[in-house]
Design an enzyme around this catalytic site. Structure first.
Site, mmCIF file in Angstrom:
data_model
loop_
_atom_site.group_PDB
_atom_site.id
_atom_site.type_symbol
_atom_site.label_atom_id
_atom_site.label_comp_id
_atom_site.label_asym_id
_atom_site.label_seq_id
_atom_site.Cartn_x
_atom_site.Cartn_y
_atom_site.Cartn_z
ATOM 1 C CE LYS A 50 -3.788 -2.396 2.264
ATOM 2 N NZ LYS A 50 -4.641 -2.580 3.453
ATOM 3 C CD GLN A 94 -3.222 -4.378 6.395
ATOM 4 O OE1 GLN A 94 -3.438 -3.286 5.859
ATOM 5 N NE2 GLN A 94 -3.419 -5.523 5.782
ATOM 6 C CG ASP A 119 -9.604 -0.521 4.646
ATOM 7 O OD1 ASP A 119 -8.889 -0.616 5.657
ATOM 8 O OD2 ASP A 119 -9.243 -0.901 3.519
HETATM 9 N N1 LIG Z 1 -7.442 -2.738 6.516
HETATM 10 C C1 LIG Z 1 -7.484 -3.789 5.703
HETATM 11 N N2 LIG Z 1 -6.952 -4.966 6.078
HETATM 12 C C2 LIG Z 1 -7.022 -6.034 5.222
HETATM 13 C C3 LIG Z 1 -7.599 -5.910 3.958
HETATM 14 C C4 LIG Z 1 -8.177 -4.656 3.599
HETATM 15 O O1 LIG Z 1 -8.772 -4.498 2.510
HETATM 16 N N3 LIG Z 1 -8.078 -3.635 4.493
HETATM 17 N N4 LIG Z 1 -7.574 -6.964 3.039
HETATM 18 C C5 LIG Z 1 -6.735 -8.140 3.301
HETATM 19 C C6 LIG Z 1 -5.272 -8.009 2.874
HETATM 20 N N5 LIG Z 1 -4.968 -7.107 1.798
HETATM 21 C C7 LIG Z 1 -5.008 -5.777 2.070
HETATM 22 O O2 LIG Z 1 -4.736 -5.342 3.171
HETATM 23 C C8 LIG Z 1 -4.351 -7.554 0.608
HETATM 24 C C9 LIG Z 1 -4.287 -8.907 0.252
HETATM 25 C C10 LIG Z 1 -3.567 -9.313 -0.895
HETATM 26 C C11 LIG Z 1 -2.937 -8.368 -1.688
HETATM 27 C C12 LIG Z 1 -2.150 -8.769 -2.888
HETATM 28 O O3 LIG Z 1 -1.845 -7.950 -3.747
HETATM 29 N N6 LIG Z 1 -1.732 -10.042 -2.948
HETATM 30 C C13 LIG Z 1 -0.859 -10.493 -4.028
HETATM 31 C C14 LIG Z 1 -0.006 -11.669 -3.558
HETATM 32 C C15 LIG Z 1 0.751 -11.372 -2.298
HETATM 33 C C16 LIG Z 1 1.991 -10.539 -2.562
HETATM 34 O O4 LIG Z 1 2.406 -10.433 -3.706
HETATM 35 O O5 LIG Z 1 2.491 -10.029 -1.584
HETATM 36 C C17 LIG Z 1 -1.695 -10.976 -5.213
HETATM 37 O O6 LIG Z 1 -2.831 -11.457 -4.955
HETATM 38 O O7 LIG Z 1 -1.175 -10.889 -6.330
HETATM 39 C C18 LIG Z 1 -3.029 -7.034 -1.365
HETATM 40 C C19 LIG Z 1 -3.700 -6.623 -0.216
HETATM 41 C C20 LIG Z 1 -6.727 -8.431 4.803
HETATM 42 N N7 LIG Z 1 -6.480 -7.222 5.578
#
Ligand SMILES: Nc1nc2c(c(=O)[nH]1)N[C@@H](CN(C=O)c1ccc(C(=O)N[C@@H](CCC(=O)O)C(=O)O)cc1)CN2
Length: 284
Positions: A50, A94, A119
């Site tokens: 982020k 988070q 969010d």
């Molecule tokens: N405050 C928040 N916490 C959490 C959220 C949220 O929307 N707001 N969602 C999830 C985790 N999340 C964001 O925080 C999130 C999950 C996955 C990815 C992502 O890009 N994943 C990659 C693979 C992992 C990597 O490369 O590191 C992908 O899918 O290609 C981004 C954000 C729970 N917590």
């Protein structure tokens, strides 16, 4: 059948390029505050993603890492300061919160300024989903809606959501119902197969690594993998891409699908919050 692999990272790049142009002309720059409690490695990784994204569009990001033993009073105090800070336009906590704070999640989310809740997790913003238009909406739900509306008009489609989360399944169900989709929610991955096989759109959040196979799908369906399973430092989803390729019409994989797009939608929410605070303030 050819299966279209939806590249969330490419969609995210288009969104970020557009936002970067807008931010270029803004002063002050939109600022996001991220509160991370504890040192969970996955959460730290998502916070870094982020921070990088905000930097890519020319915004400011302030990641505040609080110790694992932070009390509720201390966390609420930090949020109160950010709510009152005119230089902070967006705030997110988070998730998941660690230890005893996890049971206070609703209290924490309710303490956020509604207009800075990028969010879309504040109860007011979740409630606004029952009206039109909503204000700030969950990034994961918005990311799924972008893809579903690209695939086909949701009206009349059968969308099956496997999961029950407040940050994806619940808001996405409301957004889809508002667009005339027939929505079926299966809270757990239990006896999900029969309904899933009839789905035009299948979103699988709750499940097990590589659980979804070709036999589970209606030919040509859109399949959105919304599961993140970490094993030995690598992430995989609920859907087996090797199996479903050739059966699914469109596949949103993990990694490279909904995750990067979720972060791009967060940036859009940051600009929405910024405009509400900076331009609306100028209207007086
Ligand atoms: N405050 C928040 N916490 C959490 C959220 C949220 O929307 N707001 N969602 C999830 C985790 N999340 C964001 O925080 C999130 C999950 C996955 C990815 C992502 O890009 N994943 C990659 C693979 C992992 C990597 O490369 O590191 C992908 O899918 O290609 C981004 C954000 C729970 N917590």
């Amino acid at each position: 059948m050819d299966t279209v692999i939806v590249k969330g990272s490419e969609m995210a790049s288009v969104i970020k390029a557009k936002l970067k142009e807008e931010v270029n002309d803004l002063f002050p720059k939109p600022q996001l505050a991220i509160l991370l409690v504890g040192d969970d490695e996955e959460s730290r990784r998502y916070v870094r993603l982020k921070e990088k994204a905000v930097d890519e569009i020319g915004g400011q990001c302030r990641a505040i890492n609080l110790p694992e033993n932070t009390t509720l009073v201390e966390l609420l105090g930090q949020i109160r300061e950010l709510n009152a800070d005119p230089h902070t336009h967006g705030i997110l906590v988070q998730l998941p919160l660690p230890g005893p704070l996890a049971t206070e999640q609703e209290t924490v989310l309710s303490s956020l300024s509604v207009v800075k809740d990028v969010d879309g997790f504040h109860p007011f913003n979740r409630g606004k989903l029952f009206s039109t238009p909503p204000f700030l909406v969950s990034c994961a739900a918005l990311a799924c809606m972008d893809i579903i509306t690209m695939y086909r008009n949701p009206r009349g489609l059968l969308t099956v959501l496997v999961g029950d989360s407040f940050d994806l399944v619940q808001p996405l169900a409301l957004l889809l119902m508002a667009r005339g989709s027939r929505v079926c929610i299966i809270p757990e991955a239990h006896e999900w197969e029969e309904v899933a096989a009839r789905a035009d759109v299948l979103v699988v959040e709750k499940g097990r690594p590589l659980m979804v196979k070709a036999d589970h799908l209606k030919p040509g369906a859109l399949v959105i993998d919304a599961g993140f399973h970490w094993e030995a430092g690598r992430v995989c989803g609920n859907v087996d891409p090797m199996s479903v390729t050739g059966k699914a019409g469109w596949l949103v994989p993990v990694p490279g699908g909904i995750g990067p797009l979720l972060i791009a939608k967060l940036l859009e929410n940051l600009l929405t919050a910024y405009r509400e605070q900076v331009f609306a303030a100028d209207d007086w």
